[in-house]
Design a protein around this motif. Structure first.
Motif, short mmCIF file in Angstrom:
data_model
loop_
_atom_site.label_atom_id
_atom_site.label_comp_id
_atom_site.label_asym_id
_atom_site.label_seq_id
_atom_site.Cartn_x
_atom_site.Cartn_y
_atom_site.Cartn_z
N GLY A 8 3.99 -2.93 -8.84
CA GLY A 8 3.22 -2.01 -8.11
C GLY A 8 2.16 -2.74 -7.28
O GLY A 8 1.91 -2.71 -5.98
N LEU A 9 1.66 -3.76 -7.91
CA LEU A 9 0.38 -4.57 -7.29
C LEU A 9 0.70 -5.06 -5.97
O LEU A 9 0.05 -4.99 -4.99
CB LEU A 9 -0.12 -5.34 -8.21
CG LEU A 9 -1.26 -4.73 -9.34
CD1 LEU A 9 -1.72 -5.73 -10.24
CD2 LEU A 9 -2.28 -3.74 -8.67
N PRO A 10 1.95 -5.86 -5.86
CA PRO A 10 2.18 -6.42 -4.63
C PRO A 10 2.28 -5.75 -3.50
O PRO A 10 2.17 -6.17 -2.41
CB PRO A 10 3.65 -7.22 -4.94
CG PRO A 10 3.54 -7.41 -6.41
CD PRO A 10 2.86 -6.40 -7.11
N TYR A 11 2.54 -4.37 -3.75
CA TYR A 11 2.79 -3.58 -2.44
C TYR A 11 1.43 -2.61 -2.14
O TYR A 11 1.19 -1.92 -1.19
CB TYR A 11 3.91 -2.48 -2.83
CG TYR A 11 5.19 -3.04 -2.97
CD1 TYR A 11 5.95 -3.14 -2.15
CD2 TYR A 11 5.61 -3.56 -4.14
CE1 TYR A 11 7.27 -3.75 -2.06
CE2 TYR A 11 6.93 -3.89 -4.32
CZ TYR A 11 7.49 -4.18 -3.24
OH TYR A 11 8.98 -4.67 -3.67
N VAL A 12 0.34 -2.81 -2.77
CA VAL A 12 -0.92 -2.17 -2.43
C VAL A 12 -1.55 -2.72 -1.37
O VAL A 12 -1.89 -1.99 -0.57
CB VAL A 12 -2.15 -2.57 -3.83
CG1 VAL A 12 -3.44 -2.12 -3.52
CG2 VAL A 12 -1.43 -1.76 -5.11
N ALA A 13 -1.49 -3.94 -1.12
CA ALA A 13 -2.16 -4.58 0.11
C ALA A 13 -1.31 -3.95 1.54
O ALA A 13 -1.99 -3.83 2.36
CB ALA A 13 -2.37 -5.77 0.03
N SER A 14 0.19 -3.85 0.96
CA SER A 14 1.00 -3.62 2.26
C SER A 14 0.43 -2.01 2.59
O SER A 14 0.38 -1.57 3.75
CB SER A 14 2.32 -3.76 1.74
OG SER A 14 2.53 -5.17 1.52
N LEU A 73 -11.19 -8.42 3.21
CA LEU A 73 -10.62 -8.63 2.03
C LEU A 73 -9.26 -7.90 2.03
O LEU A 73 -8.17 -8.57 1.20
CB LEU A 73 -11.17 -7.97 1.15
CG LEU A 73 -10.97 -8.03 -0.45
CD1 LEU A 73 -11.02 -9.43 -0.93
CD2 LEU A 73 -11.90 -6.93 -1.47
N VAL A 74 -8.85 -6.83 2.46
CA VAL A 74 -7.48 -6.45 2.56
C VAL A 74 -6.49 -7.17 3.17
O VAL A 74 -5.45 -7.32 2.65
CB VAL A 74 -7.33 -4.86 3.21
CG1 VAL A 74 -6.08 -4.38 3.31
CG2 VAL A 74 -8.34 -3.82 2.30
N THR A 75 -6.96 -7.75 4.35
CA THR A 75 -5.93 -8.62 4.94
C THR A 75 -5.74 -9.83 4.13
O THR A 75 -4.60 -10.32 3.95
CB THR A 75 -6.73 -9.09 6.30
OG1 THR A 75 -6.92 -8.16 6.98
CG2 THR A 75 -5.45 -10.29 7.00
N SER A 76 -6.77 -10.41 3.39
CA SER A 76 -6.23 -11.45 2.38
C SER A 76 -5.61 -11.01 1.31
O SER A 76 -4.45 -11.78 1.08
CB SER A 76 -7.60 -11.98 1.78
OG SER A 76 -8.47 -12.45 2.98
N LEU A 77 -5.70 -10.01 0.71
CA LEU A 77 -4.71 -9.45 -0.26
C LEU A 77 -3.62 -9.22 0.09
O LEU A 77 -2.64 -9.37 -0.80
CB LEU A 77 -5.55 -8.26 -0.91
CG LEU A 77 -6.77 -8.26 -1.68
CD1 LEU A 77 -7.26 -6.97 -2.15
CD2 LEU A 77 -6.66 -9.28 -3.03
N ALA A 78 -3.26 -8.92 1.29
CA ALA A 78 -1.83 -8.49 1.67
C ALA A 78 -1.08 -9.75 1.91
O ALA A 78 -0.05 -9.72 1.24
CB ALA A 78 -2.15 -7.89 3.01
N VAL A 79 -1.76 -10.92 2.28
CA VAL A 79 -1.01 -12.13 2.16
C VAL A 79 -0.68 -12.63 0.86
O VAL A 79 0.38 -12.92 0.56
CB VAL A 79 -1.76 -13.39 3.07
CG1 VAL A 79 -1.06 -14.55 2.90
CG2 VAL A 79 -2.00 -12.65 4.40
#
Length: 306
Positions: free
Chosen positions: A181-187, A131-137
């Motif tokens: 901030g949300l776009p950087y959470v997964a990173s 899930l984290v990998t998908s959210l990162a993309v």
């Protein structure tokens, strides 16, 4: 340490000088007459020429830059063509709002991203990890203005939970800071996961586990501290991106920050405002990177500044 900080601060001078030259040339060489735009459509040629004389725009470009550089050395960033107010006053009024927004966005990225990354590292190749990998993309590919409009539509228009625009209360800060901030959470989650897995493979972790140290102490007291240096590096780099993203977010949410102040100035070719705000943005990024370097020494005593 003190000598290192002084050297880094001195390096700020040529960097800002280079930024000022680049911005000055770009703003003065692009098509359009800032004096005519400042005067308005109904102004006479005499009025437009008077504005050029008042702001030194009638002189050769090299002379104009020399005058501008002399003002910078005195701490004078010029006057706005539109309001005739000093640019320093406009920056002093708007920079706190931009800093507030950038810090809030960074806190969201760190507070959400780091725990998710730790959990993912403790459960590799599991559901949370995928899930984290998908959210990162998704986070990297989603434009900030689109996310802001979606959040505004859902939480301000449909649910009426939060105000859509403006600045004042904590509620006004929620939507723009989430957008930033949300776009950087997964990173942050991905980097935390990667760094934690690298640390978990170190010999001192295996020794601590053999001695019976609890997973909580092992994870947060030993592994996380050793994995935090890449996170601090990313924090410093992303802060510059957050400032750049704040320019768009401030415009979308009518946030009265320095980014919106700069965008409004670009629209009317208010060159002194644009030059001053870009210089402050550049100086802010350099100072943040200096703070990051200082934090390195606190996290790892083996780091020596020379």
């Amino acid at each position: 340490m003190a000598n290192y900080i002084i050297r880094r601060l001195l390096m700020l001078i040529p960097m800002l000088l280079g930024v000022s030259v680049a911005v000055f040339l770009v703003l003065h060489l692009i098509p359009g007459d800032p004096a005519r735009m400042a005067a308005g459509p109904d102004a006479s040629e005499a009025d437009i020429e008077q504005i050029r004389v008042n702001h030194g725009l009638d002189k050769p470009i090299v002379v104009q830059y020399g005058i501008y550089l002399e003002k910078i050395i005195r701490g004078d960033l010029g006057e706005s063509f539109q309001t005739l107010a000093p640019v320093t006053e406009g920056i002093a009024r708007t920079f706190p709002a931009t800093l507030e927004l950038a810090v809030a966005g960074m806190l969201i990225a760190v507070v959400l991203g780091v725990p998710i990354g730790i959990y993912s590292a403790l459960h590799p190749r599991g559901t949370a990890d995928r899930l984290v990998t998908s959210l990162a993309v998704l986070g990297i590919s989603m434009p900030g203005f689109f996310l802001g409009l979606v959040l505004m539509l859902v939480f301000a228009s449909m649910l009426n939970w939060l105000p859509p625009t403006g600045r004042g209360s904590f509620a006004h800060l929620v939507l723009p800071s989430l957008t930033l901030g949300l776009p950087y959470v997964a990173s942050f989650a991905r980097l935390t996961r990667s760094s934690m897995l690298d640390v978990f493979s170190e010999d001192f972790i295996r020794t601590a586990r053999a001695k019976g140290l609890s997973w909580r102490k092992l994870t947060y007291r030993h592994a996380l501290r050793n994995a935090s240096i890449p996170l601090v590096t990313m924090l410093g780099l992303d802060f510059g991106r957050l400032l750049g993203g704040a320019v768009i977010v401030e415009k979308v949410f009518a946030w009265p920050g320095m980014g919106r102040y700069m965008v409004d100035a670009i629209m009317v070719r208010d060159i002194y405002v644009v030059q001053g705000t870009i210089l402050v943005f550049a100086a802010s990024v350099v100072v943040i990177n200096l703070l990051v370097d200082v934090i390195y020494g606190a996290l790892d005593p083996r780091i020596v500044y020379s």
